[in-house]
Design an enzyme around this catalytic site. Structure first.
Site, PDB file in Angstrom:
ATOM      1  N   ASP A 102       0.836  -1.282  -0.037  1.00 41.62           N
ATOM      2  CA  ASP A 102      -0.103  -0.075   0.054  1.00 41.62           C
ATOM      3  C   ASP A 102       0.546   1.099   0.055  1.00 41.62           C
ATOM      4  O   ASP A 102       0.176   2.286   0.333  1.00 41.62           O
ATOM      5  CB  ASP A 102      -0.976   0.013   1.235  1.00 41.62           C
ATOM      6  N   ASP A 159      -6.922  -4.434  -4.731  1.00 41.59           N
ATOM      7  CA  ASP A 159      -6.618  -2.929  -4.534  1.00 41.59           C
ATOM      8  C   ASP A 159      -5.339  -2.642  -4.875  1.00 41.59           C
ATOM      9  O   ASP A 159      -5.112  -1.192  -5.102  1.00 41.59           O
ATOM     10  CB  ASP A 159      -6.650  -2.856  -2.952  1.00 41.59           C
TER      11      ASP A 159
HETATM   12  N1  GLY Z   1      -7.237  -1.862   0.673  1.00 38.89           N
HETATM   13  C1  GLY Z   1      -7.960  -2.519   1.731  1.00 38.89           C
HETATM   14  C2  GLY Z   1      -9.465  -1.984   1.867  1.00 38.89           C
HETATM   15  O1  GLY Z   1      -9.860  -1.290   0.750  1.00 38.89           O
HETATM   16  O2  GLY Z   1     -10.188  -2.070   2.638  1.00 38.89           O
END
Ligand code: GLY
Length: 380
Positions: A102, A159
């Site tokens: 992330d 994601d």
């Molecule tokens: N990337 C984790 C979420 O969207 O909760």
């Protein structure tokens, strides 16, 4: 033929002015409350910012919101808060062993933006270091490893499409194509294994980390394996649109369009996305974050398309933004966050209809796009 122009198309300027005024007041209140605590805002509890750990994946959204608000208002309060938060995040960067995929969310959208606006060398170094951390996670079988725990070497998640822009950025900054090539391989794998023919998506896909063989797709944050977690759909919609913008590859645009068509088909009517488009009918669990992320993706998708086709995506984005704002926005000072029906995890009722800084972030981003902002945050 010229592409769709979202700024000219948005004629409801009084709504936009009303939102800008409400955002300026509410976010200034949130920023003052943030300075009273020693942690980064993510969600709220008892009318204040709930405590978080510095390595939490959402922590770039707070300084990014501050930059969006600074660009909207010119108020130095927001720039100062963005810089304060950027420095706080250095503790997460130093603890690089514990970073996940992330890092785009965590640094591109504020350190990358600050470098673009102010040429600050430390901000550049942070962003490039974060890009290198993401590149380190690339498995030569064609995917980026999402998380660190042992046994998850072959786990990839949808994601991650939204973290690829930091790799495209790094290739441009260094004139080294490797970052972009890794991002494109990951996007190709996502298109193949995550996006289903009807445009719905898996959240997680598990590959054999040695061979790249597809193994499984567990439920993740949606209701069940094979379901359709709306935030995952939104990450894919916006992420493939961004990969198209960064690379010009037609297949990414086609994939974004397919996911967008599915997303629209699942929320047209009340325009209030449920947490999972295949969740049981009761209870009705919403996710405002999914709606605001998808709205940003739909606006950018509209900009990539000619007038006739773009207007469908533009209209859907505006419908979602207005419906969610009417249904779930809290503009009072009873709480520093705005959207009240964000859902982190379908299968944990304690994480239903909560506040989340990134639910608010994407609303601010959408308002700025409609006021003329040109994708600085995902392409700084
Ligand atoms: N990337 C984790 C979420 O969207 O909760």
């Amino acid at each position: 033929m010229a592409n769709f122009d979202i700024v000219n198309a948005f004629t409801d300027k009084s709504w936009l002015d009303e939102m800008a005024g409400k955002l300026a007041r509410k976010m200034a209140y949130g920023a003052k409350k943030a300075r009273e605590v020693g942690w980064m805002p993510y969600s709220t509890k008892d009318g204040g910012w709930a405590e978080t750990r510095i390595g939490w994946w959402t922590n770039g959204f707070w300084p990014a919101s501050m930059w969006q608000m600074y660009l909207m208002t010119g108020d130095q309060l927001f720039r100062e808060e963005a810089l304060r938060a950027e420095l706080m995040l250095d503790d997460a960067l130093k603890d690089f062993k514990n970073l996940s995929h992330d890092v785009g969310f965590m640094w591109l959208i504020h350190s990358g933006v600050r470098y673009a606006l102010e040429h600050d060398q430390d901000s550049f170094d942070r962003t490039l270091f974060a890009a290198d951390m993401l590149a380190c996670r690339y498995n030569v079988n064609g995917f980026i490893r999402a998380w660190n725990p042992a046994g998850r070497e072959g786990w990839a998640i949808v994601d991650c499409m939204m973290n690829l822009p930091i790799l495209y950025w790094a290739s441009r900054q260094t004139d080294d194509p490797r970052y972009r090539l890794m991002a494109m391989k990951h996007a190709d794998t996502t298109a193949r294994y995550f996006v289903r023919p009807d445009g719905s998506c898996n959240h997680i896909v598990i590959f054999d980390a040695e061979t790249g063989e597809y193994l499984d797709n567990p439920a993740g944050q949606g209701s069940a394996s094979g379901s359709s977690w709306s935030r995952g759909q939104a990450w894919a919609l916006y992420g493939f649109t961004l990969s198209c913008i960064h690379t010009g590859k037609q297949e990414y645009l086609d994939t974004a369009r397919r996911v967008a068509n599915y997303f629209i088909s699942q929320c047209e009517g009340d325009w209030l996305p449920r947490c999972d488009f295949r969740q049981p009918p009761e209870p009705v669990i919403r996710d405002n974050a999914a709606g605001n992320i998808a709205a940003c993706g739909l606006l950018e998708l509209a900009r990539c398309l000619p007038e006739a086709e773009g207007s469908r995506y533009f209209d859907a984005a505006v419908n979602i933004l207005k419906a969610q704002e009417r249904d779930a926005a809290n503009w009072t000072e009873s709480d520093p966050a705005i959207f009240t029906k964000c859902t982190a995890l379908y299968n944990d009722p304690k994480q239903h209809h909560m506040t989340m800084t990134y639910g608010d972030y994407y609303f601010i981003e959408a308002v700025n796009k409609l006021r003329g902002e040109k994708l600085l945050f995902w392409n700084p």
